[in-house]
Motif scaffolding. Structure first.
Motif, PDB file in Angstrom:
ATOM      1  N   VAL A  92      30.974  52.080  90.389  1.00  0.00           N
ATOM      2  CA  VAL A  92      30.915  51.857  88.939  1.00  0.00           C
ATOM      3  C   VAL A  92      29.522  52.193  88.410  1.00  0.00           C
ATOM      4  CG1 VAL A  92      31.100  50.096  87.137  1.00  0.00           C
ATOM      5  CG2 VAL A  92      32.746  50.136  89.015  1.00  0.00           C
ATOM      6  N   ASP A  93      28.484  51.780  89.149  1.00  0.00           N
ATOM      7  CA  ASP A  93      27.116  52.096  88.710  1.00  0.00           C
ATOM      8  C   ASP A  93      26.881  53.600  88.674  1.00  0.00           C
ATOM      9  OD1 ASP A  93      26.680  49.401  88.547  1.00  0.00           O
ATOM     10  OD2 ASP A  93      25.596  49.247  90.460  1.00  0.00           O
ATOM     11  N   ASP A  94      27.469  54.302  89.642  1.00  0.00           N
ATOM     12  CA  ASP A  94      27.296  55.761  89.650  1.00  0.00           C
ATOM     13  C   ASP A  94      27.933  56.398  88.417  1.00  0.00           C
ATOM     14  OD1 ASP A  94      26.479  58.188  91.254  1.00  0.00           O
ATOM     15  OD2 ASP A  94      28.634  58.578  91.035  1.00  0.00           O
ATOM     16  N   ARG A  95      29.091  55.862  88.031  1.00  0.00           N
ATOM     17  CA  ARG A  95      29.738  56.358  86.824  1.00  0.00           C
ATOM     18  C   ARG A  95      28.891  56.043  85.585  1.00  0.00           C
ATOM     19  NH1 ARG A  95      35.564  53.983  86.490  1.00  0.00           N
ATOM     20  NH2 ARG A  95      35.528  55.240  84.558  1.00  0.00           N
ATOM     21  N   LEU A  96      28.287  54.851  85.543  1.00  0.00           N
ATOM     22  CA  LEU A  96      27.462  54.489  84.401  1.00  0.00           C
ATOM     23  C   LEU A  96      26.237  55.376  84.287  1.00  0.00           C
ATOM     24  CD1 LEU A  96      27.552  50.567  84.550  1.00  0.00           C
ATOM     25  CD2 LEU A  96      28.617  52.045  82.831  1.00  0.00           C
ATOM     26  N   THR A  97      25.596  55.658  85.391  1.00  0.00           N
ATOM     27  CA  THR A  97      24.366  56.469  85.338  1.00  0.00           C
ATOM     28  C   THR A  97      24.650  57.920  84.992  1.00  0.00           C
ATOM     29  OG1 THR A  97      24.544  56.806  87.731  1.00  0.00           O
ATOM     30  CG2 THR A  97      23.160  54.985  86.991  1.00  0.00           C
ATOM     31  N   HIS A  98      25.885  58.361  85.170  1.00  0.00           N
ATOM     32  CA  HIS A  98      26.217  59.746  84.839  1.00  0.00           C
ATOM     33  C   HIS A  98      26.821  59.894  83.432  1.00  0.00           C
ATOM     34  CE1 HIS A  98      25.740  60.260  89.202  1.00  0.00           C
ATOM     35  NE2 HIS A  98      25.543  61.563  88.930  1.00  0.00           N
ATOM     36  N   PHE A  99      26.906  58.772  82.734  1.00  0.00           N
ATOM     37  CA  PHE A  99      27.425  58.849  81.356  1.00  0.00           C
ATOM     38  C   PHE A  99      26.301  58.469  80.398  1.00  0.00           C
ATOM     39  CE2 PHE A  99      29.269  57.006  77.538  1.00  0.00           C
ATOM     40  CZ  PHE A  99      30.216  57.934  77.189  1.00  0.00           C
TER      41      PHE A  99
ATOM     42  N   THR B 233      16.927  46.187  81.905  1.00  0.00           N
ATOM     43  CA  THR B 233      15.961  47.272  82.022  1.00  0.00           C
ATOM     44  C   THR B 233      16.657  48.573  81.721  1.00  0.00           C
ATOM     45  OG1 THR B 233      14.751  46.039  83.703  1.00  0.00           O
ATOM     46  CG2 THR B 233      14.297  48.391  83.521  1.00  0.00           C
ATOM     47  N   ALA B 234      16.033  49.394  80.887  1.00  0.00           N
ATOM     48  CA  ALA B 234      16.648  50.657  80.498  1.00  0.00           C
ATOM     49  C   ALA B 234      16.873  51.531  81.724  1.00  0.00           C
ATOM     50  CB  ALA B 234      15.777  51.369  79.476  1.00  0.00           C
ATOM     51  N   GLY B 235      18.078  52.087  81.819  1.00  0.00           N
ATOM     52  CA  GLY B 235      18.409  52.986  82.924  1.00  0.00           C
ATOM     53  C   GLY B 235      18.780  52.283  84.217  1.00  0.00           C
ATOM     54  N   ARG B 236      18.839  50.922  84.236  1.00  0.00           N
ATOM     55  CA  ARG B 236      19.187  50.194  85.451  1.00  0.00           C
ATOM     56  C   ARG B 236      20.402  49.314  85.161  1.00  0.00           C
ATOM     57  NH1 ARG B 236      14.469  47.280  88.580  1.00  0.00           N
ATOM     58  NH2 ARG B 236      13.917  49.521  88.723  1.00  0.00           N
TER      59      ARG B 236
ATOM     60  N   TRP C 290      31.567  42.663  83.251  1.00  0.00           N
ATOM     61  CA  TRP C 290      31.291  44.050  82.889  1.00  0.00           C
ATOM     62  C   TRP C 290      29.988  44.471  83.536  1.00  0.00           C
ATOM     63  CZ3 TRP C 290      34.070  47.242  79.341  1.00  0.00           C
ATOM     64  CH2 TRP C 290      35.226  46.631  78.815  1.00  0.00           C
ATOM     65  N   ARG C 291      30.001  45.756  83.866  1.00  0.00           N
ATOM     66  CA  ARG C 291      28.794  46.379  84.380  1.00  0.00           C
ATOM     67  C   ARG C 291      28.230  47.222  83.258  1.00  0.00           C
ATOM     68  NH1 ARG C 291      25.692  44.754  88.586  1.00  0.00           N
ATOM     69  NH2 ARG C 291      24.606  46.532  89.571  1.00  0.00           N
ATOM     70  N   VAL C 292      26.975  46.972  82.883  1.00  0.00           N
ATOM     71  CA  VAL C 292      26.410  47.629  81.705  1.00  0.00           C
ATOM     72  C   VAL C 292      25.095  48.293  82.070  1.00  0.00           C
ATOM     73  CG1 VAL C 292      27.501  45.987  80.124  1.00  0.00           C
ATOM     74  CG2 VAL C 292      25.198  45.534  80.969  1.00  0.00           C
ATOM     75  N   ILE C 293      24.716  49.301  81.257  1.00  0.00           N
ATOM     76  CA  ILE C 293      23.453  49.995  81.376  1.00  0.00           C
ATOM     77  C   ILE C 293      22.982  50.361  79.975  1.00  0.00           C
ATOM     78  CG2 ILE C 293      24.488  52.270  81.652  1.00  0.00           C
ATOM     79  CD1 ILE C 293      22.283  52.955  83.637  1.00  0.00           C
ATOM     80  N   THR C 294      21.696  50.321  79.715  1.00  0.00           N
ATOM     81  CA  THR C 294      21.146  50.612  78.386  1.00  0.00           C
ATOM     82  C   THR C 294      20.370  51.910  78.406  1.00  0.00           C
ATOM     83  OG1 THR C 294      19.122  49.358  78.803  1.00  0.00           O
ATOM     84  CG2 THR C 294      20.987  48.150  77.855  1.00  0.00           C
ATOM     85  N   TYR C 295      20.435  52.610  77.264  1.00  0.00           N
ATOM     86  CA  TYR C 295      19.692  53.851  77.070  1.00  0.00           C
ATOM     87  C   TYR C 295      18.966  53.764  75.724  1.00  0.00           C
ATOM     88  CZ  TYR C 295      22.545  55.761  80.838  1.00  0.00           C
ATOM     89  OH  TYR C 295      23.153  55.977  82.034  1.00  0.00           O
ATOM     90  N   MET C 296      17.757  54.283  75.698  1.00  0.00           N
ATOM     91  CA  MET C 296      16.974  54.340  74.452  1.00  0.00           C
ATOM     92  C   MET C 296      17.312  55.637  73.715  1.00  0.00           C
ATOM     93  SD  MET C 296      15.457  51.497  74.461  1.00  0.00           S
ATOM     94  CE  MET C 296      14.457  51.773  72.998  1.00  0.00           C
TER      95      MET C 296
END
Length: 529
Positions: free
Chosen positions: A47-54, A119-122, A136-142
């Motif tokens: 799931v994290d791999d999918r998040l980092t590629h979107f 943390t952004a990107g983590r 939910w697994r979440v990731i933030t982008y600026m």
């Protein structure tokens, strides 16, 4: 008894099965926990791999900044996947505009970006808006103009896979535990079958079957070594019981014989005493005869009591007083004493080798260590026995000398010989006193009992006085107390020979000595007689 002790299995088999079941269950549980952890971590990594590629495109930020999607998203804004995208404006406030399926509860996001603690990107994990929903697994982008996007993916697939795997693990664990209990019970029963046979045999032995032996399946196993140890213990126990029974029988027979022997002189003394009291006017001749018989029976009873006391003392004190004893002088004194009691007897003193050598050797002084009074009693008892049980025409020879064990069969067991004391090792130096006669000899059945207490053969000598039946028993006890041996060689019709064998002392380094055999030292001094 406490409930814990009441529930605790008592048999070894139940304990082994319980321990094996608990260990197997713990092993399965630990393996399943490790497997579940690995699978959940791997799925979460996917799931994290999918998040980092979107990553939301830059145009979306501009569109949101220009006021697009300010109302509740419609089906036109629904993403064709399970992604959810949320936005924070330049001031950090959560916008109502979102991309993704809005029919299902999303992650619980704070209204202010400062409270997001991501943390952004983590990637990180947030709870669902509703308590029954999946995490939910979440990731933030600026984004541009200090905007922020939050991309989320639900963990329902991870939770579903993990839950299914958990139930499978529980079922597998229960099956394994049950199988271990059932199969372990069979395996333990088969493995403990030799121990069960040992248990049954031991139970039969405790019930009285002392002749049984514990089966030894394999001496290299623990049960085999236990069986060997039990058999050794049982052999020693049987030997001890046999010795105890033999000792009890001997004690009962000894007490019966002692009572019988004491009753005879006591009855005679009582009878003659009553005769003297009832007939005070009897003649002097009859009175003298009664007094003589009273004295004889009193002496007989006194000798019997002295012999019994000596046997008891030898049993209590098996180590006699020791000093240097000249067996040649001791034998000469015994012959002189016996000649006074039996004046018609022909008793000679000869060297030991006279009966075997072609010439007459000289008499040598033979010295040993021991109690001179006890050894003198042995020789005296042997002479008294020869004079009592042989006719007057039979000659009695006393031979004294030194030899080595094994010469002419000395000190060894062989057919036709009765010995008291352990056989001597070949080559052992010995001091020998032999009392031989050419009388009628002793029958083999009688010869086996001559050293028993209170055993008496028929007296043949006309000058013989009745004995107590303890002379040879006392001689055997004294010989054993001196670490020696008493032997009897008999040939019916050709006489018999009693032989006292005593260990020869080691000569001093500078003391003169002669050696009759180069193979052994004999402790014979150089003097001649």
């Amino acid at each position: 008894m406490t409930p814990a002790r009441r529930l605790r299995p008592r048999s070894l088999r139940s304990r082994l099965v319980l321990i094996a079941g608990l260990l197997a269950t713990c092993a399965v549980v630990l393996c399943q926990i490790a497997g579940l952890t690995v699978v959940r971590t791997w799925l979460t990594d996917q799931v994290d791999d999918r998040l980092t590629h979107f990553r939301p495109p830059t145009g979306v930020y501009r569109y949101i900044a220009d006021g697009g999607l300010l109302r509740r998203p419609t089906t036109d804004t629904t993403l064709p996947s399970d992604y959810r995208v949320f936005f924070y404006d330049q001031r950090g406030r959560l916008l109502d505009s979102a991309l993704g399926d809005s029919d299902t509860p999303g992650p619980r996001l704070p209204r202010n970006a400062a409270d997001l603690h991501l943390t952004a990107g983590r990637p990180g994990t947030l709870a669902a808006e509703e308590s029954s929903g999946s995490e939910w697994r979440v990731i933030t982008y600026m984004g541009p103009d200090r905007m922020r996007a939050v991309v989320a993916l639900p963990l329902d697939t991870v939770d579903g896979a993990t839950t299914k795997l958990l139930w499978v693990s529980l079922a597998l664990g229960i099956a394994v535990a049950g199988g271990v209990v059932v199969l372990g019970n069979v395996a333990v029963r088969l493995g403990l079958r030799p121990l069960t046979r040992v248990e049954r045999t031991a139970q039969r032995i405790t019930e009285g079957a002392l002749e049984l032996k514990v089966p030894v399946p394999d001496p290299d196993t623990e049960v085999g070594r236990l069986s060997l140890a039990l058999n050794t213990m049982l052999d020693r126990l049987r030997t001890a019981l046999h010795r105890t029974e033999t000792s009890e029988r001997q004690l009962r027979r000894f007490l019966a014989d002692a009572g019988h022997e004491l009753r005879t002189p006591l009855t005679a003394i009582q009878g003659f005493a009553e005769l003297l009291l009832d007939e005070p006017r009897m003649s002097d001749e009859r009175r003298h005869e009664a007094h003589t018989l009273l004295n004889q029976n009193a002496e007989r009873m006194s000798r019997l009591v002295d012999d019994l006391f000596l046997l008891a003392r030898l049993g209590e004190s098996p180590h006699p007083h020791r000093e240097t004893v000249d067996l040649l002088s001791l034998a000469a004194d015994a012959i002189a004493t016996t000649a006074v009691r039996h004046p018609l007897r022909g008793i000679t003193l000869e060297p030991l080798g006279t009966a075997r050598a072609g010439h007459d050797p000289d008499l040598d002084i033979v010295e040993t260590t021991g109690d001179p009074y006890q050894l003198a009693q042995v020789v005296g008892n042997l002479l008294a026995n020869a004079c009592t049980h042989t006719p007057l025409s039979a000659r009695v020879r006393v031979r004294v000398g030194a030899a080595c064990a094994g010469e002419h069969g000395l000190g060894a067991d062989r057919p036709g010989r009765v010995g008291v004391g352990p056989p001597q090792a070949p080559g052992t130096p010995l001091c020998v006193v032999e009392v031989a006669d050419d009388g009628p000899g002793i029958e083999p059945g009688q010869a086996a009992r001559v050293f028993d207490r209170f055993y008496r053969a028929e007296a043949l000598g006309t000058d013989a006085t009745p004995g107590t039946g303890l002379g040879l028993a006392i001689a055997a006890a004294i010989a054993q107390a001196h670490d020696g041996r008493l032997e009897l060689d008999t040939r019916p019709g050709a006489g018999c020979a009693f032989r006292l064998l005593l260990p020869a002392p080691c000569p001093a380094p500078d003391a003169p000595h002669e050696t009759q055999d180069p193979g052994c030292a004999t402790g014979v001094s150089a003097g001649r007689r």
